[in-house]
Design a protein around this motif. Structure first.
Motif, short mmCIF file in Angstrom:
data_model
loop_
_atom_site.label_atom_id
_atom_site.label_comp_id
_atom_site.label_asym_id
_atom_site.label_seq_id
_atom_site.Cartn_x
_atom_site.Cartn_y
_atom_site.Cartn_z
N PRO A 28 0.20 12.06 0.51
CA PRO A 28 1.22 12.96 1.05
C PRO A 28 2.34 12.14 1.72
O PRO A 28 2.07 11.17 2.43
CB PRO A 28 0.46 13.79 2.09
N PHE A 29 3.57 12.55 1.45
CA PHE A 29 4.70 11.74 1.93
C PHE A 29 4.71 11.56 3.45
O PHE A 29 5.05 10.46 3.93
CB PHE A 29 6.04 12.32 1.46
N PRO A 30 4.38 12.57 4.26
CA PRO A 30 4.36 12.35 5.71
C PRO A 30 3.43 11.21 6.12
O PRO A 30 3.75 10.44 7.04
CB PRO A 30 3.88 13.69 6.27
N GLU A 31 2.30 11.07 5.42
CA GLU A 31 1.38 9.97 5.72
C GLU A 31 1.99 8.63 5.30
O GLU A 31 1.88 7.63 6.01
CB GLU A 31 0.05 10.20 5.00
N TYR B 299 0.83 -1.20 0.00
CA TYR B 299 0.00 0.00 0.00
C TYR B 299 0.87 1.25 0.00
O TYR B 299 0.61 2.21 -0.75
CB TYR B 299 -0.92 -0.03 1.22
N VAL B 300 1.90 1.25 0.83
CA VAL B 300 2.82 2.39 0.90
C VAL B 300 3.55 2.57 -0.42
O VAL B 300 3.70 3.68 -0.93
CB VAL B 300 3.82 2.20 2.05
N SER B 301 4.01 1.45 -0.99
CA SER B 301 4.82 1.52 -2.21
C SER B 301 4.05 2.06 -3.40
O SER B 301 4.62 2.73 -4.26
CB SER B 301 5.37 0.12 -2.54
N ALA C 296 12.47 11.56 1.60
CA ALA C 296 12.19 12.35 2.80
C ALA C 296 12.88 13.71 2.74
O ALA C 296 12.35 14.71 3.25
CB ALA C 296 12.65 11.58 4.04
N ARG C 297 14.05 13.74 2.09
CA ARG C 297 14.81 14.99 2.01
C ARG C 297 14.33 15.89 0.87
O ARG C 297 14.14 17.09 1.06
CB ARG C 297 16.30 14.67 1.83
N ASP C 298 14.12 15.28 -0.30
CA ASP C 298 13.85 16.08 -1.50
C ASP C 298 12.42 15.96 -2.01
O ASP C 298 12.03 16.67 -2.95
CB ASP C 298 14.81 15.66 -2.63
N GLY C 299 11.67 15.05 -1.43
CA GLY C 299 10.32 14.81 -1.92
C GLY C 299 10.30 13.69 -2.95
O GLY C 299 11.30 13.45 -3.64
N PRO C 300 9.17 12.99 -3.09
CA PRO C 300 9.08 11.90 -4.06
C PRO C 300 9.07 12.40 -5.50
O PRO C 300 8.62 13.49 -5.78
CB PRO C 300 7.75 11.22 -3.72
#
Length: 220
Positions: free
Chosen positions: A38-41, A30-32, A178-182
């Protein structure tokens, strides 16, 4: 009576192990594939995956402990009750250590504890393989089906190592996200990693199925 309870627990732990694996794989998938979340979620759900992964580690310790105790009480390995009690004591300490590794994974000592944890599992795999082929305990009155079962247990653990190696790409890419965004590229890496890890997991489940068959049929 104690043998019956230990055997029931040994069987229940196998179900606990498989259930944990299903939850981990389902949530990780599901995450993949949740590119638009939104990345935090996504990161929060991934942290949940890491928490659930602890249950697989607990199951490994419980299976090794209960299996050793049962083998000793059935007379397949020498030592009888003394070895069974010793296995239980070691199992309790081992569970505590596994929990400490998880809770302190972000602390300065985390990497050292994780290295010790990995080394202990490699040592257990080597011991299981040695017993399976008779390098250790060749003279024990251990039936061949049980030696095959130990060999399959070592294979299950090897699959666990393989999954961990497959996930190295995930954690490296996850840190970049996490650093640059997906991005499309990083999301593609995460999905490919999921597929590779799942392929190894399917093999792991096959080995567990083999263990279950040997435990019930005792063909050899």
């Amino acid at each position: 009576m104690i043998l019956a309870w230990l055997l029931a627990a040994h069987i229940a732990v196998l179900g606990y192990w498989l259930g944990s694996e299903f939850v981990i794989n389902s949530t990780y998938r599901y995450v993949s594939y949740s590119d638009r979340m939104p990345f935090p979620e996504r990161a929060r759900l991934m942290e949940h995956v890491m928490h659930v992964d602890q249950h697989v580690r607990y199951a490994l310790v419980l299976q090794a402990t209960l299996g050793t105790a049962l083998a000793a009480l059935y007379g397949y390995v020498p030592g009888g009750e003394t070895v069974a009690i010793g296995a239980g004591t070691i199992g309790i300490v081992w569970l505590g250590f596994v929990e400490a590794v998880h809770r302190l994974r972000h602390a300065p000592i985390g990497r050292t504890l994780a290295a010790i944890d990995r080394a202990s599992r490699y040592a257990l795999m080597a011991l299981l393989a040695a017993i399976a082929i008779g390098l250790v305990g060749g003279g024990w009155p251990m039936p061949l089906w049980l030696r095959w079962k130990l060999a399959l247990f070592a294979c299950v653990m090897m699959c666990g190592v393989g999954i961990r190696l497959a996930l190295i790409a995930h954690f490296r890419t996850w840190a970049v996200m996490a650093r640059d965004g997906p991005t499309d590229a990083t999301n593609a890496v995460i999905r490919r990693t999921y597929v590779r890890a799942t392929a190894i997991l399917l093999l792991l489940w096959l080995f567990i199925a083999g263990i279950a068959v040997l435990s019930v049929a005792k063909p050899l």
